[in-house]
Enzyme design. Structure first.
Site, PDB file in Angstrom:
ATOM      1  N   SER A  56       0.829  -1.207   0.000  1.00 38.62           N
ATOM      2  CA  SER A  56       0.000   0.000   0.000  1.00 38.62           C
ATOM      3  C   SER A  56       0.866   1.262   0.000  1.00 38.62           C
ATOM      4  O   SER A  56       1.570   1.506  -0.974  1.00 38.62           O
ATOM      5  CB  SER A  56      -0.965  -0.075   1.190  1.00 38.62           C
ATOM      6  OG  SER A  56      -1.954   0.905   1.093  1.00 38.62           O
ATOM      7  N   HIS A  61      -8.244  -4.874  -0.074  1.00 44.45           N
ATOM      8  CA  HIS A  61      -6.942  -4.198   0.018  1.00 44.45           C
ATOM      9  C   HIS A  61      -5.930  -5.051   0.808  1.00 44.45           C
ATOM     10  O   HIS A  61      -4.750  -4.753   0.817  1.00 44.45           O
ATOM     11  CB  HIS A  61      -7.140  -2.821   0.681  1.00 44.45           C
ATOM     12  CG  HIS A  61      -6.022  -1.852   0.404  1.00 44.45           C
ATOM     13  ND1 HIS A  61      -5.678  -1.435  -0.869  1.00 44.45           N
ATOM     14  CD2 HIS A  61      -5.155  -1.218   1.243  1.00 44.45           C
ATOM     15  CE1 HIS A  61      -4.664  -0.584  -0.796  1.00 44.45           C
ATOM     16  NE2 HIS A  61      -4.321  -0.442   0.469  1.00 44.45           N
ATOM     17  N   ASP A  76     -10.607  -4.436  -4.300  1.00 36.59           N
ATOM     18  CA  ASP A  76      -9.896  -3.401  -3.544  1.00 36.59           C
ATOM     19  C   ASP A  76     -10.677  -2.081  -3.655  1.00 36.59           C
ATOM     20  O   ASP A  76     -10.826  -1.536  -4.750  1.00 36.59           O
ATOM     21  CB  ASP A  76      -8.481  -3.245  -4.128  1.00 36.59           C
ATOM     22  CG  ASP A  76      -7.593  -2.338  -3.290  1.00 36.59           C
ATOM     23  OD1 ASP A  76      -8.131  -1.501  -2.528  1.00 36.59           O
ATOM     24  OD2 ASP A  76      -6.367  -2.463  -3.401  1.00 36.59           O
TER      25      ASP A  76
END
Ligand code: MLT
Length: 209
Positions: A107, A188, A157
């Protein structure tokens, strides 16, 4: 350790492998979060794990953002230069090979890894980018010839739309990287299947690890 500009942890390669995984956590993570994942991905690699130097409501990040998915470009640039300097300094301090560093970023950590690939293409031999975005579109393409890059994207996501993953894969491919874009039926968060796939990909692309 706080030397070298970033709070970090370093685990030497257990059997002298020339591979070092640069572990880059997500928003709210720390230098400890990805050590376990790093060891799952490679039994033999050294692990270098810095903590992002920016705080957002008390949560460490690798660079500032103005809103969700809207990055502070000046800070992203400055922090990317600092991270590349840190990797070079750590290579000298710990004695690992500077040409054997592969980023594993999740991320926010994947986004600074992407920015490092663009601004300091010599710093990383390759990368595993978990749920990355396009950090920014460079005016001039970096030369990433021969660099293997795995993008792990999730079909569910909520933060990263499908086109964003495809745009990043296209950008890195145009820069010459060998890109694998792998889709999982996932949100995610990284799944066990993706960890296994990343491990297999790493050992195929970096057998020395
Ligand atoms: C970022 O800010 O880098 C992305 O929005 C991913 C995140 O950290 O949430």
């Amino acid at each position: 350790m706080t030397e070298l500009g970033f709070v970090h942890k370093f685990a030497p390669a257990p059997a002298g492998s020339s591979l070092t995984l640069l572990l880059l956590h997500g928003t709210g993570g720390t230098e400890s979060d990805l050590l376990h994942l790093g060891r799952e991905l490679s039994q033999g690699a050294a692990l270098l794990s810095p903590r992002g130097r920016v705080l957002e409501n008390g949560m460490p990040r690798f660079f500032k953002r103005l809103a969700l998915g809207v990055f502070d470009m000046q800070d992203l640039t400055d922090q990317t230069h600092a991270l590349a300097g840190f990797v070079g300094g750590a290579s000298k301090a710990y004695g690992f090979r500077p040409d054997g560093v592969v980023a594993v970023g999740y991320s926010n950590g994947a986004n600074i890894a992407g920015s490092t690939l663009i601004l300091h293409p010599g710093t990383l031999a390759g990368a595993v980018l978990v749920r990355p975005m396009v950090p920014f579109m460079p005016e001039t393409l970096p030369d990433l010839s021969g660099r293997p890059i795995l993008i792990l994207a999730g079909t569910r996501d909520a933060l990263v739309p499908r086109e964003e993953s495809e745009r990043l894969a296209g950008l890195l491919e145009r820069a010459g990287a060998g890109v694998t874009l792998r889709w999982a039926e996932a949100t995610h968060s990284i799944t066990g299947g993706e960890v296994a796939a990343a491990r297999a990909w790493l050992s195929a692309k970096f057998p020395e690890g």
